[in-house]
Design a protein around this motif. Structure first.
Motif, PDB file in Angstrom:
ATOM      1  N   ARG A   1      47.369  44.165  38.623  1.00 17.97           N
ATOM      2  CA  ARG A   1      47.957  45.536  38.009  1.00 17.97           C
ATOM      3  C   ARG A   1      49.193  45.924  38.179  1.00 17.97           C
ATOM      4  O   ARG A   1      49.778  46.517  37.570  1.00 17.97           O
ATOM      5  CB  ARG A   1      46.898  46.543  38.716  1.00 17.97           C
ATOM      6  CG  ARG A   1      45.363  46.351  38.303  1.00 17.97           C
ATOM      7  CD  ARG A   1      44.559  47.344  38.705  1.00 17.97           C
ATOM      8  NE  ARG A   1      44.098  47.022  40.104  1.00 17.97           N
ATOM      9  CZ  ARG A   1      43.119  46.450  40.480  1.00 17.97           C
ATOM     10  NH1 ARG A   1      42.607  45.615  39.668  1.00 17.97           N
ATOM     11  NH2 ARG A   1      42.784  46.400  41.808  1.00 17.97           N
ATOM     12  N   SER A   2      49.745  45.271  39.295  1.00 16.81           N
ATOM     13  CA  SER A   2      51.306  45.802  39.826  1.00 16.81           C
ATOM     14  C   SER A   2      52.241  45.023  38.769  1.00 16.81           C
ATOM     15  O   SER A   2      53.315  45.437  38.740  1.00 16.81           O
ATOM     16  CB  SER A   2      51.653  45.478  41.246  1.00 16.81           C
ATOM     17  OG  SER A   2      51.687  44.030  41.379  1.00 16.81           O
ATOM     18  N   GLY A   3      51.907  43.894  38.333  1.00 19.26           N
ATOM     19  CA  GLY A   3      52.658  43.166  37.542  1.00 19.26           C
ATOM     20  C   GLY A   3      53.648  42.409  38.373  1.00 19.26           C
ATOM     21  O   GLY A   3      54.852  41.939  37.822  1.00 19.26           O
ATOM     22  N   ALA A   4      53.641  42.366  39.513  1.00 19.25           N
ATOM     23  CA  ALA A   4      54.380  41.801  40.621  1.00 19.25           C
ATOM     24  C   ALA A   4      54.746  40.052  40.222  1.00 19.25           C
ATOM     25  O   ALA A   4      55.795  39.552  40.538  1.00 19.25           O
ATOM     26  CB  ALA A   4      53.771  41.968  42.056  1.00 19.25           C
ATOM     27  N   LEU A   5      53.732  39.439  39.577  1.00 15.49           N
ATOM     28  CA  LEU A   5      53.692  38.002  39.481  1.00 15.49           C
ATOM     29  C   LEU A   5      54.051  37.747  37.804  1.00 15.49           C
ATOM     30  O   LEU A   5      54.204  36.877  37.539  1.00 15.49           O
ATOM     31  CB  LEU A   5      52.530  37.182  39.743  1.00 15.49           C
ATOM     32  CG  LEU A   5      52.240  37.347  41.016  1.00 15.49           C
ATOM     33  CD1 LEU A   5      50.794  36.808  41.386  1.00 15.49           C
ATOM     34  CD2 LEU A   5      53.352  36.682  42.092  1.00 15.49           C
ATOM     35  N   GLY A   6      54.376  38.862  37.006  1.00 18.08           N
ATOM     36  CA  GLY A   6      54.714  38.790  35.722  1.00 18.08           C
ATOM     37  C   GLY A   6      53.228  38.806  34.972  1.00 18.08           C
ATOM     38  O   GLY A   6      52.144  39.160  35.662  1.00 18.08           O
ATOM     39  N   ASP A   7      53.251  38.200  33.747  1.00 20.41           N
ATOM     40  CA  ASP A   7      52.177  38.277  32.777  1.00 20.41           C
ATOM     41  C   ASP A   7      51.152  36.860  33.444  1.00 20.41           C
ATOM     42  O   ASP A   7      51.505  36.140  33.608  1.00 20.41           O
ATOM     43  CB  ASP A   7      52.369  38.016  31.347  1.00 20.41           C
ATOM     44  CG  ASP A   7      53.112  39.014  30.612  1.00 20.41           C
ATOM     45  OD1 ASP A   7      52.960  40.185  31.380  1.00 20.41           O
ATOM     46  OD2 ASP A   7      53.860  38.819  29.975  1.00 20.41           O
ATOM     47  N   VAL A   8      50.084  37.335  33.566  1.00 24.57           N
ATOM     48  CA  VAL A   8      48.985  36.450  34.016  1.00 24.57           C
ATOM     49  C   VAL A   8      48.218  35.754  32.898  1.00 24.57           C
ATOM     50  O   VAL A   8      47.784  36.381  31.924  1.00 24.57           O
ATOM     51  CB  VAL A   8      47.773  37.050  34.757  1.00 24.57           C
ATOM     52  CG1 VAL A   8      46.741  36.524  35.408  1.00 24.57           C
ATOM     53  CG2 VAL A   8      48.293  37.860  36.203  1.00 24.57           C
ATOM     54  N   SER A   9      48.143  34.508  32.991  1.00 27.48           N
ATOM     55  CA  SER A   9      47.693  33.851  31.795  1.00 27.48           C
ATOM     56  C   SER A   9      46.087  33.772  31.944  1.00 27.48           C
ATOM     57  O   SER A   9      45.408  33.625  30.950  1.00 27.48           O
ATOM     58  CB  SER A   9      48.309  32.192  32.019  1.00 27.48           C
ATOM     59  OG  SER A   9      49.444  32.227  31.704  1.00 27.48           O
ATOM     60  N   GLY A  10      45.669  33.624  33.277  1.00 26.73           N
ATOM     61  CA  GLY A  10      44.193  33.334  33.379  1.00 26.73           C
ATOM     62  C   GLY A  10      43.666  33.255  34.897  1.00 26.73           C
ATOM     63  O   GLY A  10      44.680  33.209  35.808  1.00 26.73           O
TER      64      GLY A  10
ATOM     65  N   ILE B   1      34.297  38.742  40.467  1.00 26.63           N
ATOM     66  CA  ILE B   1      35.644  38.345  40.805  1.00 26.63           C
ATOM     67  C   ILE B   1      36.467  38.746  39.700  1.00 26.63           C
ATOM     68  O   ILE B   1      37.658  39.441  39.858  1.00 26.63           O
ATOM     69  CB  ILE B   1      35.644  37.117  41.226  1.00 26.63           C
ATOM     70  CG1 ILE B   1      35.122  36.617  42.559  1.00 26.63           C
ATOM     71  CG2 ILE B   1      37.405  36.720  41.344  1.00 26.63           C
ATOM     72  CD1 ILE B   1      34.959  35.601  43.132  1.00 26.63           C
ATOM     73  N   ALA B   2      36.113  38.325  38.275  1.00 26.21           N
ATOM     74  CA  ALA B   2      36.893  38.485  37.117  1.00 26.21           C
ATOM     75  C   ALA B   2      36.811  40.099  36.804  1.00 26.21           C
ATOM     76  O   ALA B   2      38.016  40.655  36.773  1.00 26.21           O
ATOM     77  CB  ALA B   2      36.149  37.954  35.981  1.00 26.21           C
ATOM     78  N   ARG B   3      35.711  40.823  37.025  1.00 28.60           N
ATOM     79  CA  ARG B   3      35.850  42.230  36.794  1.00 28.60           C
ATOM     80  C   ARG B   3      36.744  42.973  37.798  1.00 28.60           C
ATOM     81  O   ARG B   3      37.525  43.901  37.442  1.00 28.60           O
ATOM     82  CB  ARG B   3      34.381  42.746  37.139  1.00 28.60           C
ATOM     83  CG  ARG B   3      34.333  44.321  37.436  1.00 28.60           C
ATOM     84  CD  ARG B   3      34.466  44.781  35.967  1.00 28.60           C
ATOM     85  NE  ARG B   3      34.401  46.258  35.874  1.00 28.60           N
ATOM     86  CZ  ARG B   3      35.067  47.301  36.299  1.00 28.60           C
ATOM     87  NH1 ARG B   3      36.298  46.919  36.769  1.00 28.60           N
ATOM     88  NH2 ARG B   3      34.888  48.403  36.425  1.00 28.60           N
ATOM     89  N   GLU B   4      36.887  42.535  39.102  1.00 25.30           N
ATOM     90  CA  GLU B   4      37.683  43.039  39.800  1.00 25.30           C
ATOM     91  C   GLU B   4      39.392  42.738  39.939  1.00 25.30           C
ATOM     92  O   GLU B   4      40.162  43.729  39.692  1.00 25.30           O
ATOM     93  CB  GLU B   4      37.296  42.468  41.482  1.00 25.30           C
ATOM     94  CG  GLU B   4      38.292  43.699  42.482  1.00 25.30           C
ATOM     95  CD  GLU B   4      38.263  44.932  42.487  1.00 25.30           C
ATOM     96  OE1 GLU B   4      39.216  45.532  42.972  1.00 25.30           O
ATOM     97  OE2 GLU B   4      36.995  45.506  42.109  1.00 25.30           O
ATOM     98  N   VAL B   5      39.299  41.740  39.430  1.00 27.55           N
ATOM     99  CA  VAL B   5      40.840  41.060  39.164  1.00 27.55           C
ATOM    100  C   VAL B   5      41.341  41.864  37.856  1.00 27.55           C
ATOM    101  O   VAL B   5      42.573  42.167  37.767  1.00 27.55           O
ATOM    102  CB  VAL B   5      41.069  39.686  39.225  1.00 27.55           C
ATOM    103  CG1 VAL B   5      42.498  39.228  38.685  1.00 27.55           C
ATOM    104  CG2 VAL B   5      40.571  39.048  40.654  1.00 27.55           C
TER     105      VAL B   5
END
Length: 205
Positions: free
Chosen positions: A126-135, A163-167
């Motif tokens: 959510r913070s975008g700290a790692l950039g765009d997430v692929s998966g 886990i997917a729902r939370e992430v």
């Protein structure tokens, strides 16, 4: 507070323990002599039928998966919140019926959503700290299942979906899956599964 507990087997006895630690009065519907003994030893009151749980503030369902639907439907007339061990059922039609009857007070145990590591991953996304997430890739490994009424698909996949729902803040859509079976000691058994799920922004799980 008084809580009704349906089932007091391998998992139900731990739920009973935790409820008692919280100082909760627990009323148990046990379906075997061994489970009844566990309930008594855990300090619970025993009743014979789900209808006898009238007057409780909530109900926890912890019976084998194949018995979930019947237990939930029997508990709905009590008019209290229902906390159900995952999966909700192993029958899609029964799950849809239950949701129609009690979706406003039905909760499924998603313990992995509240794990510190999983919540940290969600915060990073959510913070975008790692950039765009692929998966997101999740892997579950264990020597055997303690559940003999349904295969590991029903027992383990709900954890990965939680886990997917939370992430990612949403549930993905199934795209493909492959199940691997094997004959072990003359028995045809489920071994493993690989699946791909996809979110609306094309992120994969």
């Amino acid at each position: 507070m008084k809580i009704g507990l349906i089932g007091c087997g391998n998992w139900g006895r731990l739920i009973l323990r935790d409820l008692r630690v919280l100082g909760t009065e627990v009323v148990v519907v046990a379906h075997s002599a061994a489970n009844a003994d566990r309930a008594r030893e855990g300090g619970a009151t025993l009743v014979d039928e789900i209808a006898q749980l009238a007057g409780v503030d909530g109900v926890v369902v912890a019976v084998p998966t194949v018995k979930h639907a019947a237990a939930i439907i029997a508990a709905i007339p009590l008019g209290v919140p229902l906390f159900v061990e995952k999966p909700l059922t192993a029958d899609v039609a029964a799950a849809q019926r239950i949701i129609e009857l009690a979706s406003d007070r039905l909760f499924v145990m998603d313990k992995w959503r509240y794990h510190g590591g999983v919540q940290l991953m969600g915060n990073l996304v959510r913070s975008g700290a790692l950039g765009d997430v692929s998966g997101l890739r999740t892997v579950r490994v264990q020597p055997e299942s303690l559940h003999d009424d349904v295969d590991g698909t029903w027992i383990l996949i709900p954890h990965d979906l939680a886990i997917a729902r939370e992430v990612f803040g949403a549930y993905p859509t199934p795209e493909a899956a492959v199940g691997v079976h094997a004959v072990i000691d003359g028995e045809y058994r489920f071994e493993s599964m690989f699946g791909i799920l996809r979110f609306s922004d094309n992120t994969w799980h």
